[in-house]
Design an enzyme around this catalytic site. Sequence first.
Site: not given
Length: 655
Positions: A512, A598, A644
């Site tokens: 991330s 995502d 995610h």
Amino acid sequence: QEGTKVPSKRKQNTSTVTSELLHKKLLKSEQKNWNDISPTYKAMTKRIKEKLEELHNIYTLNSGSPRMRFGENVYFEENGCIFLAKADDDEGNADILFSIEDLGFSDAFIQRIRISPDQKYMAIRLKTENSEEATCIIMKLGNFPVVEKVIPSVFSFEWAANDVLYYTTQRNLKCQNVFMTTFTYQKHTKLVYTEQDARFFVDLYCTKDRRFLTINSNSKTTSEVWLVDCRQPFGSPTLVQARTTGVIYHIEHRKEQLYILTTYGEPAEYKEIPLMKAPVASSGKENWQLVYALEKQTKLVDFEMFSDDCIMFLKNAGHLYLNVISFVSHSVQSIKLPTWACEFELESHPEHTTSTCYFQLSSPVHPPKRFAYSFKENNLIEQAVQEVPIITNCHTTRLLAKSKDETLVPITVFHNKNSKELHRRPLLVHVYGAYGIDLHMSFKEEKLMLIEEDWILAYCHVRGGGEQGLSWHRDGCQHNKLKGLHDLRACIMLLHDLGFSQPKHTALAAASAGGVLAGALCNTDPALIRAMVLQAPFVDVLNTMLKTHLPLTIEEQEEWGNPLEDEKCMKYIKSYCPYQNIKPQCYPSVFITAYENDERVPLTGILQYIQKLRKAALEHASRTSKKGNWIPNIILDVQANGSHCDSSWEHSLNE
């Protein structure tokens, strides 16, 4: 008006269609590339998968999940089943109340459980891998539990009374509405609170003594709390302290006093987040009085209130410890936790009058171990679980690297005690450094497997993360983002200088927002590492922060700045953004996992990053025909499922 030309939408639509076609073309080409390349790793994949399943069966299945204690009863979840056991009984005799498969959610996992005060209802939050949104199911408990209600798109929920549940709904990654629903007599649902500011996110919490339910509205830098009196759950919420820019606060309650963890007064007056108190009847910040202030660069990880004491779970330079504050003797007791411990998880004790606090400790290579702190005995007790073998062959080292501005940056290192010639061993470096969030350091089977296979694992606690408190985050966000990059470089160089591996055996891992620092280092110091592994990485900061239609852009401005309105900020982001700074040079090999759906990190940015990186690496290789010149593997695996960085055991095993 008559005669005014209407601007053509055709151009706009054409560019949208073109970018969609380009996206599809790029995706197709990457999928073909992955299908061509993945069979190369088939034998290795099989071996690793078998090893991970073996470790999972030994450690995770036996270590047990956190318990929820209600007097005589203990509730816990294992493998999608909810169990009920008696506190003094062997948990082998526990009864299964129900399983999520019974509810028709076989592909979901449980994220949150809340039990009503009279134990007649249980609310559970179920989430599937393919969506950020979760479903709340309310079960009526009894000899034969039944589904009472199903509420879609729920984020948080708490019981205000035996049959009164408050919950927040989530839409487009935002939580802005709070509802109340009842289950007996006149069943009804009503809207209680709406947050108007897009930068704020609302969640719910119940004070430990169940006297108040708190509605917490937080941005990245500011918060506001409203109280619902659980003795009058239908009454209107009352405000504790109106939001003040830069002031974050969190509420607990004991004996008509609100206990407030806050940034108010910090940093000038206090070293870090202080604990304050104020009467319920006059809770404005002008009435807040100091109870206890933390040391500088100390991170408050968790806080638990009991009838006569409170426990602060703290982290300083990577070490975990407890501070027990007695409200009776006004003393503070500090207790160091085992040196290997990196993460703790509090077990739920709905009764604040209990004399024992239970929690679990773990590290990336140590499975969760249960501990209890007794207020009466004032000591720490390890709760042994016979089936789980103890990890003895792993050494934990804590180091400090000196960054460019002389700041000392903590590093946690794990390696096999029996490893010889550490400079020849492969090293996996982890980094995050954003949002004031700590590096994820709970137990993972693959980390233990790497230790057994003689890898060294290093976790770099760089600025921008939260490992050393609020100032640590502030020093690494917005116009300080480059400090995190300098920290990461200093950490890797120190590891190599001390004989932990060398550049040609070093890999860097990030997920991330950690992709920003990892990707930036890949551009500035590619010779420091040989490989980089990224999961759903944020690699195109500039273009993302220019798109205000994306769900998180507005609230993220407090982390990255606002390039739309600030030319200086635009230039600064451009100076470190991974995508913007790719150039022809010798890059390490790169492996990225991304998710087609995502909502947090758009796939388009990752596709463009991979293409640009590959092009730069090939251009460099064609220019330099040195002997031994190598072209890095640059691979993207796009997962059709999964959201995610959030997946079940089975899905993460496949990844």
